[in-house]
Design an enzyme around this catalytic site. Structure first.
Site, PDB file in Angstrom:
ATOM      1  N   HIS A 153       0.810  -1.219   0.000  1.00 20.14           N
ATOM      2  CA  HIS A 153       0.000   0.000   0.000  1.00 20.14           C
ATOM      3  C   HIS A 153       0.850   1.279   0.000  1.00 20.14           C
ATOM      4  O   HIS A 153       0.332   2.362  -0.240  1.00 20.14           O
ATOM      5  CB  HIS A 153      -0.988   0.002   1.173  1.00 20.14           C
ATOM      6  CG  HIS A 153      -0.388   0.267   2.513  1.00 20.14           C
ATOM      7  ND1 HIS A 153      -0.059  -0.724   3.411  1.00 20.14           N
ATOM      8  CD2 HIS A 153      -0.071   1.432   3.140  1.00 20.14           C
ATOM      9  CE1 HIS A 153       0.424  -0.196   4.517  1.00 20.14           C
ATOM     10  NE2 HIS A 153       0.432   1.116   4.379  1.00 20.14           N
ATOM     11  N   ASP A 183       0.299  -7.673   1.455  1.00 21.55           N
ATOM     12  CA  ASP A 183       0.723  -6.282   1.609  1.00 21.55           C
ATOM     13  C   ASP A 183       2.245  -6.154   1.622  1.00 21.55           C
ATOM     14  O   ASP A 183       2.802  -5.269   2.271  1.00 21.55           O
ATOM     15  CB  ASP A 183       0.134  -5.645   2.872  1.00 21.55           C
ATOM     16  CG  ASP A 183       0.186  -4.119   2.836  1.00 21.55           C
ATOM     17  OD1 ASP A 183       0.202  -3.558   1.721  1.00 21.55           O
ATOM     18  OD2 ASP A 183       0.234  -3.490   3.904  1.00 21.55           O
ATOM     19  N   SER A 261       4.612   2.752   7.911  1.00 21.30           N
ATOM     20  CA  SER A 261       4.314   1.590   7.080  1.00 21.30           C
ATOM     21  C   SER A 261       5.520   1.207   6.226  1.00 21.30           C
ATOM     22  O   SER A 261       6.101   2.049   5.548  1.00 21.30           O
ATOM     23  CB  SER A 261       3.116   1.877   6.171  1.00 21.30           C
ATOM     24  OG  SER A 261       1.943   2.023   6.921  1.00 21.30           O
TER      25      SER A 261
END
Length: 505
Positions: A153, A183, A261
């Protein structure tokens, strides 16, 4: 005579009477008997009545007997030896920091800002408005020649990627591959002799282990936070939007915020145990519930993407569902003896059937790893290399059994939008090759298999601009916009716009 003199005379007379031998002996005997009687009465009362509260100490036949709680007490003091006190992790942090980078992504997005009057007159499409979106995440260098693990993402839909090193060196990055189902993404920069971080075995991580989260939260610069492993094997959280993903997260209370992230989760020895991925929060900020992808899973995806360009998953040829206590009872299994999944269907001629597995078998371990939910089952099979022989432990008719299964191969198509249809984000290179206006954005079809059910409707080089009247901005976005049944697609091909009705089964 005064009162004092009278009192002294009275006391002296009493003393003289008491001191008479016969009187003294009699009074002493009387006092001794009186004292003995009082003591005996007191002891009898003590053993027949409680002290202060009236309860009997000796149990009466009509009342229950009390029990005594024994407390385990360790009175020894805490050890404070100098060699057992850890007052700083600075050396470990300094070793890891050079391998954690900031990842910047740039997307060119076109939006429709209302109907174009010329389009209404001539029936053409309204002119899109181009916007530039920038994103920020983190990444971890895992090889000296520039391979970096991050989140899907973070890089999804990016037209441009750049990596900023902690020493302020900046590189353009290339996307090697990505897997929306876990992911995980892999990017690469053109550099050598880079600092790296050592990988650990995340299966050996324990709840309560101290961990550190590295990244660039909110763009403030590289930051390190500390916490513990709060839980392992978290799944069914719905964190992987729009895809049927494989969730197997490490939960931690080390602070993770936007921008973290793709960053590193390391143990107290500075070894990489996970890739920071998501948080659960009611405030959109950290509240101590963060999640990281175990490095064992991330590393297996990375190797597959680097070596083959795809994600190769093991194939068992069986479907299953989580076993509840009611199902266990109906299958005549000992209550609480086995946790697992029950096989509901076995594909004819597949690896499971070949190995002798049947419907209604309860699988509780794969390759020595306990299986308690359907998510565990799917994940363990998916992350096992195709062609591997794995031992599956199961129960059939109350009897524990094992079977060795050689897994087949399922090659995940990371860029598949529909069955047999591969797409890619429309980037600058593709625009130049196809001669497409820079204001147009969407997904370009790169391949359509001959046996695809959509082969008669879609062809390569067609750009999907909208799905069901909503702009297409990424693969995950497009997958979320598609629905079962009839769908309306706005596409462009060789400069012409068309509406296409497509039925998705």
């Amino acid at each position: 005579m005064s009162r004092a003199a009278s009192a002294r005379s009275f006391a002296l007379s009493i003393f003289c009477k008491i001191c008479q031998p016969e009187v003294f002996w009699m009074r002493t005997k009387f006092a001794a008997l009186l004292f003995a009687g009082l003591v005996g009465w007191g002891l009898a009362l003590l053993f027949t009545r409680g002290i202060g509260d009236g309860d009997t100490l000796l149990p009466r036949p009509a009342e229950p007997q009390r029990t005594t709680t024994i407390l385990q007490i360790d009175p020894t003091p805490l050890a404070h030896a100098a060699d057992e006190v850890r007052v700083s992790y600075a050396d470990m942090v300094e070793a890891v920091q050079p391998a954690v980078v900031s990842v910047y992504s740039t997307k060119i997005v076109s939006t429709r800002m209302g109907a174009d009057p010329w389009a209404r007159i001539f029936g053409g499409p309204s002119a899109p408005r181009q916007q530039r979106e920038e994103g920020l995440g983190s990444g971890v260098i895992v090889s000296r020649d520039g391979y970096i693990i991050t989140n899907n993402h973070v890089v999804e839909g990016a037209d441009e990627l750049s990596v900023l090193m902690p020493d302020d060196r900046e590189y353009r990055a290339t996307l090697i591959g990505a897997d929306p189902k876990t992911d995980v993404a892999v990017i690469k920069i053109d550099a050598t002799e880079l600092p790296t971080v050592t990988l650990a075995d995340s299966d050996k991580l324990r709840v309560g282990d101290v961990v550190f989260a590295f990244g660039n939260p909110l763009g403030v610069g590289q930051t390190v936070t500390m916490g513990i492993v709060s839980a392992k094997g978290r799944n069914s959280l719905g964190l992987l939007e729009n895809v049927a993903g494989y969730e197997d997260f490490i939960q931690t209370d080390a602070a993770i915020n936007m921008g973290n992230s793709g960053g590193a989760l390391v143990d107290a020895k500075g070894r990489l145990v996970g890739i920071n991925s998501a948080i659960v929060s009611t405030t959109k900020g950290n509240i101590g519930i963060g999640f990281a992808i175990p490095i064992n899973l991330a590393a297996s995806i990375m190797h597959s993407l680097v070596e083959t360009g795809t994600v190769a998953s093991g194939y068992l040829g069986a479907s299953a569902e989580t076993v509840s206590a009611d199902v266990l009872e109906r299958l005549q299994l000992p209550s609480g003896a086995v946790r697992g999944v029950v096989i509901t269907q076995v594909t004819e001629g597949g690896p499971a059937e070949t190995a002798g597995l049947r419907a209604a078998d309860v699988v509780y371990a794969i390759g020595g790893r306990s299986i308690s939910t359907m998510e565990d089952f799917r994940l363990q099979i998916a992350q096992t290399m195709p062609g591997s022989a794995v031992e599956i432990a199961f129960v059939r008719d109350g009897e524990a059994m094992t079977a060795t299964v050689t897994l087949g191969q399922v090659v995940e198509r990371p860029n598949a939008l529909l069955e047999g249809v591969d797409v890619d984000l429309l980037g600058p290179d593709m625009r130049r090759r196809l001669g497409i206006d820079p204001r147009v954005s969407g997904l370009v079809i790169t391949n359509v298999e001959d046996d695809s059910p959509y082969a008669g409707y879609l062809i390569p080089d067609v750009v999907i601009v909208e799905i069901n009247r909503m702009p297409v901005t990424s693969l995950a976005n497009a997958q979320g916009l598609l629905r079962e049944g009839r769908n309306l697609l706005l596409v462009t091909y060789r400069g012409q716009y068309h509406y296409l009705s497509l039925t998705v089964e």
